[in-house]
Design a protein around this motif. Structure first.
Motif, PDB file in Angstrom:
ATOM      1  N   TYR A  32       0.827  -1.205   0.000  1.00  0.00           N
ATOM      2  CA  TYR A  32       0.000   0.000   0.000  1.00  0.00           C
ATOM      3  C   TYR A  32       0.868   1.265   0.000  1.00  0.00           C
ATOM      4  O   TYR A  32       0.662   2.176  -0.789  1.00  0.00           O
ATOM      5  N   VAL A  33       1.874   1.291   0.860  1.00  0.00           N
ATOM      6  CA  VAL A  33       2.774   2.449   0.929  1.00  0.00           C
ATOM      7  C   VAL A  33       3.528   2.603  -0.389  1.00  0.00           C
ATOM      8  O   VAL A  33       3.685   3.712  -0.910  1.00  0.00           O
ATOM      9  N   GLU A  34       3.980   1.497  -0.958  1.00  0.00           N
ATOM     10  CA  GLU A  34       4.681   1.540  -2.243  1.00  0.00           C
ATOM     11  C   GLU A  34       3.779   2.137  -3.328  1.00  0.00           C
ATOM     12  O   GLU A  34       4.220   2.979  -4.118  1.00  0.00           O
ATOM     13  N   GLN A  35       2.514   1.722  -3.361  1.00  0.00           N
ATOM     14  CA  GLN A  35       1.568   2.262  -4.344  1.00  0.00           C
ATOM     15  C   GLN A  35       1.377   3.766  -4.146  1.00  0.00           C
ATOM     16  O   GLN A  35       1.319   4.523  -5.122  1.00  0.00           O
ATOM     17  N   LEU A  36       1.260   4.197  -2.895  1.00  0.00           N
ATOM     18  CA  LEU A  36       1.097   5.630  -2.619  1.00  0.00           C
ATOM     19  C   LEU A  36       2.284   6.432  -3.141  1.00  0.00           C
ATOM     20  O   LEU A  36       2.116   7.490  -3.753  1.00  0.00           O
ATOM     21  N   ILE A  37       3.483   5.925  -2.904  1.00  0.00           N
ATOM     22  CA  ILE A  37       4.689   6.629  -3.343  1.00  0.00           C
ATOM     23  C   ILE A  37       4.747   6.679  -4.864  1.00  0.00           C
ATOM     24  O   ILE A  37       5.020   7.729  -5.458  1.00  0.00           O
ATOM     25  N   ARG A  38       4.479   5.549  -5.516  1.00  0.00           N
ATOM     26  CA  ARG A  38       4.494   5.517  -6.989  1.00  0.00           C
ATOM     27  C   ARG A  38       3.439   6.461  -7.569  1.00  0.00           C
ATOM     28  O   ARG A  38       3.717   7.194  -8.518  1.00  0.00           O
ATOM     29  N   ASN A  39       2.237   6.441  -7.014  1.00  0.00           N
ATOM     30  CA  ASN A  39       1.171   7.319  -7.498  1.00  0.00           C
ATOM     31  C   ASN A  39       1.531   8.787  -7.321  1.00  0.00           C
ATOM     32  O   ASN A  39       1.281   9.617  -8.196  1.00  0.00           O
ATOM     33  N   ASP A  40       2.123   9.114  -6.176  1.00  0.00           N
ATOM     34  CA  ASP A  40       2.521  10.487  -5.909  1.00  0.00           C
ATOM     35  C   ASP A  40       3.576  10.947  -6.901  1.00  0.00           C
ATOM     36  O   ASP A  40       3.493  12.044  -7.458  1.00  0.00           O
ATOM     37  N   ASN A  41       4.570  10.097  -7.157  1.00  0.00           N
ATOM     38  CA  ASN A  41       5.625  10.458  -8.096  1.00  0.00           C
ATOM     39  C   ASN A  41       5.097  10.580  -9.519  1.00  0.00           C
ATOM     40  O   ASN A  41       5.510  11.464 -10.261  1.00  0.00           O
ATOM     41  N   GLU A  42       4.193   9.711  -9.915  1.00  0.00           N
ATOM     42  CA  GLU A  42       3.606   9.798 -11.251  1.00  0.00           C
ATOM     43  C   GLU A  42       2.794  11.086 -11.389  1.00  0.00           C
ATOM     44  O   GLU A  42       2.842  11.752 -12.417  1.00  0.00           O
ATOM     45  N   HIS A  43       2.078  11.442 -10.329  1.00  0.00           N
ATOM     46  CA  HIS A  43       1.304  12.685 -10.343  1.00  0.00           C
ATOM     47  C   HIS A  43       2.237  13.889 -10.504  1.00  0.00           C
ATOM     48  O   HIS A  43       1.959  14.798 -11.291  1.00  0.00           O
TER      49      HIS A  43
END
Length: 72
Positions: A32-43
């Motif tokens: 979950y934390v990994e997904q949040l970080i990836r989503n934030d960076n993509e944004h």
């Protein structure tokens, strides 16, 4: 892909929110934390590219003109 372990410290309330959010998605907290970080960076990447497109659309001719003057 190789995985690296990191430790994250957070208050109890935030940790419980992370556990609940991960459980709702039926994934581990680390995923979950990994997904949040990836989503934030993509944004952030999308916002940067949007800004770059805007600058080129608005000021591309000026940039070309200035670049041409420097080459001369």
């Amino acid at each position: 892909m190789a995985k690296t372990q990191i430790n994250i410290r957070m208050d109890d309330e935030t940790a419980e929110m992370a556990r609940q959010a991960a459980a709702t998605r039926r994934i581990a907290v680390n995923e979950y934390v990994e997904q949040l970080i990836r989503n934030d960076n993509e944004h952030l990447r999308e916002k940067f590219m949007e800004g770059a497109r805007h600058v080129l659309e608005e000021y591309g001719d000026l940039i070309d003109e200035i670049s041409g003057e420097r080459r001369a």
